[in-house]
Write a protein that holds these residues in place. Structure first.
Motif, PDB file in Angstrom:
ATOM      1  N   ASP A 182       0.815  -1.204   0.000  1.00 21.12           N
ATOM      2  CA  ASP A 182       0.000   0.000   0.000  1.00 21.12           C
ATOM      3  C   ASP A 182       0.851   1.258   0.000  1.00 21.12           C
ATOM      4  N   ALA A 183       1.879   1.247   0.818  1.00 19.84           N
ATOM      5  CA  ALA A 183       2.750   2.414   0.903  1.00 19.84           C
ATOM      6  C   ALA A 183       4.144   1.964   1.286  1.00 19.84           C
ATOM      7  N   MET A 184       5.124   2.653   0.784  1.00 24.73           N
ATOM      8  CA  MET A 184       6.514   2.424   1.171  1.00 24.73           C
ATOM      9  C   MET A 184       7.143   3.762   1.471  1.00 24.73           C
ATOM     10  N   GLY A 185       8.127   3.733   2.331  1.00 25.09           N
ATOM     11  CA  GLY A 185       8.761   4.996   2.663  1.00 25.09           C
ATOM     12  C   GLY A 185      10.003   4.812   3.499  1.00 25.09           C
ATOM     13  N   TRP A 186      10.420   5.931   4.063  1.00 28.55           N
ATOM     14  CA  TRP A 186      11.653   5.957   4.837  1.00 28.55           C
ATOM     15  C   TRP A 186      11.457   6.728   6.139  1.00 28.55           C
ATOM     16  N   TYR A 187      12.096   6.208   7.160  1.00 28.33           N
ATOM     17  CA  TYR A 187      12.262   6.907   8.415  1.00 28.33           C
ATOM     18  C   TYR A 187      13.768   6.996   8.679  1.00 28.33           C
ATOM     19  N   ARG A 188      14.120   7.823   9.620  1.00 27.27           N
ATOM     20  CA  ARG A 188      15.511   7.873  10.058  1.00 27.27           C
ATOM     21  C   ARG A 188      15.569   8.059  11.572  1.00 27.27           C
ATOM     22  N   GLN A 189      16.687   7.634  12.133  1.00 27.52           N
ATOM     23  CA  GLN A 189      16.879   7.796  13.568  1.00 27.52           C
ATOM     24  C   GLN A 189      18.323   8.178  13.840  1.00 27.52           C
ATOM     25  N   ALA A 190      18.478   9.346  14.434  1.00 25.70           N
ATOM     26  CA  ALA A 190      19.795   9.828  14.835  1.00 25.70           C
ATOM     27  C   ALA A 190      20.062   9.399  16.274  1.00 25.70           C
ATOM     28  N   PRO A 191      21.330   9.311  16.667  1.00 27.69           N
ATOM     29  CA  PRO A 191      21.653   8.898  18.039  1.00 27.69           C
ATOM     30  C   PRO A 191      20.970   9.789  19.073  1.00 27.69           C
ATOM     31  N   GLY A 192      20.301   9.164  20.024  1.00 23.28           N
ATOM     32  CA  GLY A 192      19.650   9.898  21.091  1.00 23.28           C
ATOM     33  C   GLY A 192      18.360  10.585  20.705  1.00 23.28           C
ATOM     34  N   LYS A 193      17.877  10.344  19.486  1.00 21.51           N
ATOM     35  CA  LYS A 193      16.646  10.999  19.030  1.00 21.51           C
ATOM     36  C   LYS A 193      15.608   9.960  18.649  1.00 21.51           C
ATOM     37  N   GLN A 194      14.352  10.413  18.578  1.00 23.58           N
ATOM     38  CA  GLN A 194      13.275   9.526  18.155  1.00 23.58           C
ATOM     39  C   GLN A 194      13.334   9.302  16.649  1.00 23.58           C
ATOM     40  N   ARG A 195      12.743   8.194  16.240  1.00 21.63           N
ATOM     41  CA  ARG A 195      12.665   7.918  14.803  1.00 21.63           C
ATOM     42  C   ARG A 195      11.808   9.002  14.134  1.00 21.63           C
ATOM     43  N   GLU A 196      12.270   9.477  13.007  1.00 21.07           N
ATOM     44  CA  GLU A 196      11.627  10.584  12.297  1.00 21.07           C
ATOM     45  C   GLU A 196      11.225  10.142  10.897  1.00 21.07           C
ATOM     46  N   TRP A 197       9.987  10.436  10.522  1.00 19.98           N
ATOM     47  CA  TRP A 197       9.508  10.141   9.177  1.00 19.98           C
ATOM     48  C   TRP A 197      10.215  11.047   8.171  1.00 19.98           C
ATOM     49  N   VAL A 198      10.621  10.459   7.027  1.00 18.20           N
ATOM     50  CA  VAL A 198      11.388  11.192   6.028  1.00 18.20           C
ATOM     51  C   VAL A 198      10.633  11.330   4.710  1.00 18.20           C
ATOM     52  N   ALA A 199       9.981  10.262   4.268  1.00 21.39           N
ATOM     53  CA  ALA A 199       9.283  10.305   2.979  1.00 21.39           C
ATOM     54  C   ALA A 199       8.394   9.078   2.852  1.00 21.39           C
ATOM     55  N   ASP A 200       7.324   9.213   2.071  1.00 14.51           N
ATOM     56  CA  ASP A 200       6.550   8.033   1.733  1.00 14.51           C
ATOM     57  C   ASP A 200       5.999   8.132   0.320  1.00 14.51           C
ATOM     58  N   SER A 201       5.690   6.956  -0.215  1.00 12.83           N
ATOM     59  CA  SER A 201       5.161   6.826  -1.573  1.00 12.83           C
ATOM     60  C   SER A 201       3.975   5.882  -1.514  1.00 12.83           C
ATOM     61  N   THR A 202       2.814   6.348  -1.933  1.00  9.54           N
ATOM     62  CA  THR A 202       1.616   5.519  -1.883  1.00  9.54           C
ATOM     63  C   THR A 202       1.453   4.719  -3.169  1.00  9.54           C
ATOM     64  N   SER A 203       0.620   3.685  -3.106  1.00 14.28           N
ATOM     65  CA  SER A 203       0.384   2.860  -4.289  1.00 14.28           C
ATOM     66  C   SER A 203      -0.278   3.669  -5.398  1.00 14.28           C
ATOM     67  N   GLY A 204      -0.967   4.764  -5.024  1.00 10.89           N
ATOM     68  CA  GLY A 204      -1.598   5.610  -6.022  1.00 10.89           C
ATOM     69  C   GLY A 204      -0.646   6.587  -6.689  1.00 10.89           C
TER      70      GLY A 204
END
Length: 115
Positions: free
Chosen positions: A32-54
């Motif tokens: 349905d959707a694919m994307g990316w998150y990132r996590q820097a040391p000592g920080k929460q995971r952060e959403w970076v980008a997503d791509s929907t099936s549409g």
């Protein structure tokens, strides 16, 4: 069960670019959707980008205009083109895939932006 394998991380100087790849173990037409998150040391995971099936794509303000997500359906692969990289982009980048209510994650790839 979808398996995801990221690649393309590394060390780059500020202002440089990298392209991350995320290869899925099965057809991304099913996803349905694919994307990316990132996590820097000592920080929460952060959403970076997503791509929907549409075909839609979304980005947070922190990367908008610098990062581009794209899909190659024939290769079951999603890419993240990252330009004008900044030291604050340093993190482990994780690919994810959503199928219905389930989410699958890759192991992550390290991106380090430093002079």
């Amino acid at each position: 069960q979808v398996q995801l394998m990221e690649s393309g991380g590394g060390l780059v100087q500020p202002g440089g670019f990298l392209r991350l790849s995320c290869a899925a173990s099965e057809s991304i037409f099913k996803i349905d959707a694919m994307g990316w998150y990132r996590q820097a040391p000592g920080k929460q995971r952060e959403w970076v980008a997503d791509s929907t099936s549409g075909g839609g794509t979304n980005y947070p303000d922190s990367v908008k205009g610098r990062f581009t997500i794209s899909r190659d359906n024939a290769k079951n692969t999603v890419y993240l083109q990252m330009n004008s990289l900044k030291p604050e982009d340093t993190a482990v980048y994780y690919c994810y895939a959503d199928i219905g209510t389930r989410s699958f994650w890759g192991q992550g790839t390290q991106v380090t932006v430093s002079s």
